[in-house]
Design an enzyme around this catalytic site. Structure first.
Site, short mmCIF file in Angstrom:
data_model
loop_
_atom_site.label_atom_id
_atom_site.label_comp_id
_atom_site.label_asym_id
_atom_site.label_seq_id
_atom_site.Cartn_x
_atom_site.Cartn_y
_atom_site.Cartn_z
N ASP A 15 1.78 -62.46 6.64
CA ASP A 15 0.60 -62.79 7.45
C ASP A 15 -0.52 -61.60 6.95
OD1 ASP A 15 -0.77 -63.66 9.39
OD2 ASP A 15 0.12 -62.51 10.93
N HIS A 16 -1.62 -62.01 6.72
CA HIS A 16 -2.71 -60.97 6.76
C HIS A 16 -2.50 -60.05 5.45
CE1 HIS A 16 -5.11 -62.39 10.11
NE2 HIS A 16 -4.13 -62.25 10.71
N SER B 7 -1.88 -67.17 20.57
CA SER B 7 -0.87 -66.91 21.71
C SER B 7 -1.64 -67.14 22.87
CB SER B 7 -0.43 -65.52 21.67
OG SER B 7 0.62 -65.00 20.78
N ASP C 107 2.47 -64.66 17.98
CA ASP C 107 2.93 -63.22 17.97
C ASP C 107 2.86 -62.75 19.14
OD1 ASP C 107 3.68 -61.02 17.04
OD2 ASP C 107 1.93 -60.37 15.93
N SER C 108 1.90 -62.43 19.93
CA SER C 108 1.88 -61.66 21.12
C SER C 108 2.87 -62.37 22.32
CB SER C 108 0.55 -61.74 21.80
OG SER C 108 -0.45 -60.88 20.83
#
Length: 311
Positions: A82-83, A216, A258-259
């Protein structure tokens, strides 16, 4: 079954009007909670590692945990970077067994974004790995990704065809109103994704998989549990789930989460210690956090992503 790429997953998701959940992982309990939920509803999944996760757990540990999940569940699972900040990070993950990488050059000028993405694509494709790129910039903070509201901007549909054709990327993350982190929108606001941009992008890139980052929804049940047990989370709301479901029915084939996972884990641990202040066994309190992650992921798969039964 070995780790897989997302190519076949995305093809089926696009045609079926659903999205694959891309869940960020940091440790064993998070991997277990996600994959146990996916196994129960037979959903394909993407497990992804951010820069922060790789610093915390090391990429090799995460890869072995995800490989164990494949062996345990028999599910088709993608291990995704990711990223990725630069070519070297992407190359390291490709060489280390990841089956998908994201090169995030969205902060660079258009031609530089294309050039760096193309460099990653050429190396990745030579090694059987797929590449996600990003066009547009989401506001918010998540690990090493920090973009101010002033620097954020929506994806320009008129740029996507040239970007994809010149870079050769396999999927494209776009900015249509989502944002990184838990504190997305203040209570009382009405978040609205720019479906007009998504629709125009899908017209210009028919059949091409689109990705949503910062998706999220900030479940208020977990926020309440955290605050009821000693937390001090300020009020915030996330992306409405009905809008995410609509995006999944359109061209969006991958939705990042994610969050919400962090909130679920934190809620389980805080609740556990409030009820059992004398406990010190990580298996007890981490187990409660894992159970909440499992509950969250199963709900996302069935009610938001629509990917249940697609494994």
């Amino acid at each position: 079954m070995p780790l897989v790429t997302s190519a076949e997953m995305f093809k089926k998701a696009y045609e079926g009007g659903y999205a694959i959940g891309a869940f960020n992982v940091n440790n064993m309990e998070i991997v277990q909670g996600i994959t146990e939920a996916a196994a129960e509803v037979r959903a394909p999944i993407i497990l992804q590692a951010s820069a922060g996760a790789r610093k915390y757990a090391k990429a090799v540990y995460l890869r072995k945990l995800v490989e164990a999940a494949v062996e345990d569940t028999g599910l088709p699972i993608v291990l995704h970077l990711d990223h990725g900040a630069d070519f070297e990070v992407c190359k390291d993950c490709i060489d280390g067994g990841f089956t998908s990488v994201m090169i995030d050059a969205s902060s660079k000028p258009f031609t530089e974004n294309i050039a760096l993405t193309k460099k990653v694509v050429e190396y990745a494709h030579d090694h059987g790995v797929v590449v996600e790129a990003e066009l547009g910039a989401l506001a918010g903070v998540e690990d090493d990704v920090q973009v101010s509201a002033e620097d954020s901007h929506y994806t320009r549909p008129e740029e996507v065809e040239e970007f994809v054709s010149r870079s050769g990327c396999d999927s494209l993350a776009i900015a249509i109103g989502t944002s990184h982190g838990a504190y997305k929108f203040k209570p009382g606001t009405k978040p609205q994704l720019r479906f007009d941009i998504l629709e125009e992008v899908s017209k210009r890139l028919p059949g091409f998989p689109i990705v949503l980052h910062g998706a999220s929804s900030v479940p208020q049940n977990f926020v309440k549990i955290i605050n009821d047990h000693g937390g001090k989370m300020p009020g915030a709301i996330g992306v409405p789930e009905e809008q995410l479901r609509q995006a999944a029915r359109m061209a969006v084939c991958k939705i990042n989460i994610d969050s919400d996972l962090r909130l679920a884990m934190t809620a389980g641990i805080r609740e556990h210690f409030d009820a059992h202040p004398d406990h010190f066994d990580p298996r007890q309190y981490m187990g409660d956090g894992r159970n909440y992650i499992k509950e969250l992921v199963k709900d996302k798969i069935v009610n938001v992503l629509g990917s249940d039964g697609k494994a």
